[in-house]
Write an enzyme that holds these catalytic residues in place. Sequence first.
Site, PDB file in Angstrom:
ATOM      1  N   GLU A 226       0.793  -1.232   0.000  1.00 45.11           N
ATOM      2  CA  GLU A 226       0.000   0.000   0.000  1.00 45.11           C
ATOM      3  C   GLU A 226       0.833   1.293   0.000  1.00 45.11           C
ATOM      4  OE1 GLU A 226      -2.658  -0.642   3.308  1.00 45.11           O
ATOM      5  OE2 GLU A 226      -3.767  -2.183   2.240  1.00 45.11           O
ATOM      6  N   ASN A 267       2.286  -5.179  -3.066  1.00 45.96           N
ATOM      7  CA  ASN A 267       0.900  -5.572  -2.791  1.00 45.96           C
ATOM      8  C   ASN A 267       0.049  -4.337  -2.517  1.00 45.96           C
ATOM      9  OD1 ASN A 267      -1.042  -7.723  -2.140  1.00 45.96           O
ATOM     10  ND2 ASN A 267      -0.866  -7.057  -0.004  1.00 45.96           N
ATOM     11  N   HIS A 303     -10.111  -6.524  -1.851  1.00 43.94           N
ATOM     12  CA  HIS A 303     -11.169  -6.352  -0.850  1.00 43.94           C
ATOM     13  C   HIS A 303     -12.292  -5.636  -1.583  1.00 43.94           C
ATOM     14  CE1 HIS A 303      -8.734  -7.552   2.556  1.00 43.94           C
ATOM     15  NE2 HIS A 303      -7.768  -6.747   2.141  1.00 43.94           N
ATOM     16  N   GLU A 333      -5.948 -11.006  -1.048  1.00 47.32           N
ATOM     17  CA  GLU A 333      -6.736 -10.821   0.184  1.00 47.32           C
ATOM     18  C   GLU A 333      -8.233 -10.725  -0.114  1.00 47.32           C
ATOM     19  OE1 GLU A 333      -5.268  -7.499   2.498  1.00 47.32           O
ATOM     20  OE2 GLU A 333      -3.182  -7.957   2.035  1.00 47.32           O
ATOM     21  N   ASP A 335     -12.082 -10.589  -0.334  1.00 49.22           N
ATOM     22  CA  ASP A 335     -13.355 -10.776   0.367  1.00 49.22           C
ATOM     23  C   ASP A 335     -14.382  -9.899  -0.321  1.00 49.22           C
ATOM     24  OD1 ASP A 335     -12.484  -8.294   1.512  1.00 49.22           O
ATOM     25  OD2 ASP A 335     -11.912  -9.267   3.382  1.00 49.22           O
TER      26      ASP A 335
HETATM   27  C1  GLA Z   1      -4.744  -4.724   4.297  1.00 53.06           C
HETATM   28  C2  GLA Z   1      -3.505  -5.473   4.740  1.00 53.06           C
HETATM   29  C3  GLA Z   1      -3.817  -6.759   5.440  1.00 53.06           C
HETATM   30  C4  GLA Z   1      -5.009  -6.642   6.352  1.00 53.06           C
HETATM   31  C5  GLA Z   1      -6.177  -6.146   5.559  1.00 53.06           C
HETATM   32  C6  GLA Z   1      -7.468  -6.109   6.315  1.00 53.06           C
HETATM   33  O1  GLA Z   1      -5.235  -5.066   3.121  1.00 53.06           O
HETATM   34  O2  GLA Z   1      -2.632  -5.747   3.691  1.00 53.06           O
HETATM   35  O3  GLA Z   1      -2.696  -7.128   6.191  1.00 53.06           O
HETATM   36  O4  GLA Z   1      -4.705  -5.814   7.415  1.00 53.06           O
HETATM   37  O5  GLA Z   1      -5.849  -4.839   5.143  1.00 53.06           O
HETATM   38  O6  GLA Z   1      -7.352  -6.145   7.646  1.00 53.06           O
END
Ligand code: GLA
Length: 417
Positions: A226, A267, A303, A333, A335
């Site tokens: 990020e 990432n 996400h 990740e 969801d």
């Molecule tokens: C970000 C981070 C993860 C996690 C998610 C949601 O995407 O990369 O490690 O903390 O948020 O909690």
Amino acid sequence: MVESCIVKISRSIILCLGLLLAACLPARLAKPGAATPGVAPATPASTSAIQETPTAASTPGANLPPARTNFPSCEPAAGLLPFKIASAQAIEKPTDAPSMRLLAKQHDLFIGTATDPGYLQNDSAASQLLAREFNMLVPEVAMKWEIIHPEPERYDFSRGDALVTFARQHGMAVRGHVLVWDLQMPAWVTNGQFTRQEWMQILCTHIKSVVSHYRGQIYAWDVVNEAVNQDGTLRNTFWMNKLGPEHIAMAFQWAREADPNAKLFYNDNGGEGLNPKSQGIYALVQGLQQTGVPIDGVGMQMHTSLGGAPPAIELSANMQRLAELGLEIHITEMDVRLQYSTSDNETKLAQQADIYQQVLSVCLSVHNCKAFLTWGLTDRYSWIPGFTGKPDAPLLYDKDGVPKPAYFAIVKLLANQ
Ligand code: GLA
């Protein structure tokens, strides 16, 4: 002499990154990006932006001269012994129905999820599910700085080791998460008062200590997480403040020195489709490659939510252009939040299944997309309700570990393609 050389190299890297980002801004697409975790979803982007995918000739920064990286280095903290894992039998769990991991194997795909040893110790059904259905895991928090390096001279590998051991015992690969991020850091770092040179040593020692502890055990590391804004510029993160943009190149270099075989990833979230953020990420990783920085892949967090997922055509174009750089792509990740929809539950679950299936389908169609991970095993372990303050059910299994339509959609796709 050596110092002035380092200063020159640092300056040229700042200049390169500056040029890259400046060059990429005019090419930005004028539409909002995907949702940041915890933020209501952005309007889905239009597909007209596809034409703006950079070509080799028009790619921002394509003409920059390659530069060698030569940063000051460090040794891992003293007294850290390479971690040894007892050998254990990998299992392909026999069940009446083929598991996701068994089906994924045919596609040369890792199928994984985030977890924590606490869940596995207290929930044997969850650990059985994890071992039966997944062939990759990622520590949800166990390798984050505040857990693994809580004090300057103290590392706590216990939770990370437990997960690596579990993975080894069950024939699973591990994604390491995360080395450079500005959240979930200990107070000694966030409140620390150090010189630039000392910050560099702190980051270098952290990366080298953690990565060398797990050397040979980690398939891929999220080296930097990020670092890009929604508008494609570099975020003003903690490490950006302390070390400037070259901390990104340094981090990759140090991670490579500590484990030459782990794949090293950038990432991020919200840069999955085609938007200013994914343009910025593309320019960043391409610029890193061009200056000789060892980067192997891009993680797309994904996400998302009903109505908020990137259009498949954009996701595909974005993955494709990254694959053409020779980079590996992971969905890291995923969801899918239901809470913003007013439809009935059955409709929501069906729409959620479609989104999971669509993202996996794009991944399967891009040869370098090698891993598909969700952020949590079952709805019981999702971070979303805690984060938004509202109940939700964003994962493949419900709170009791019962597979949802999204699970069956994935199985169907893996079995039929
Ligand atoms: C970000 C981070 C993860 C996690 C998610 C949601 O995407 O990369 O490690 O903390 O948020 O909690």
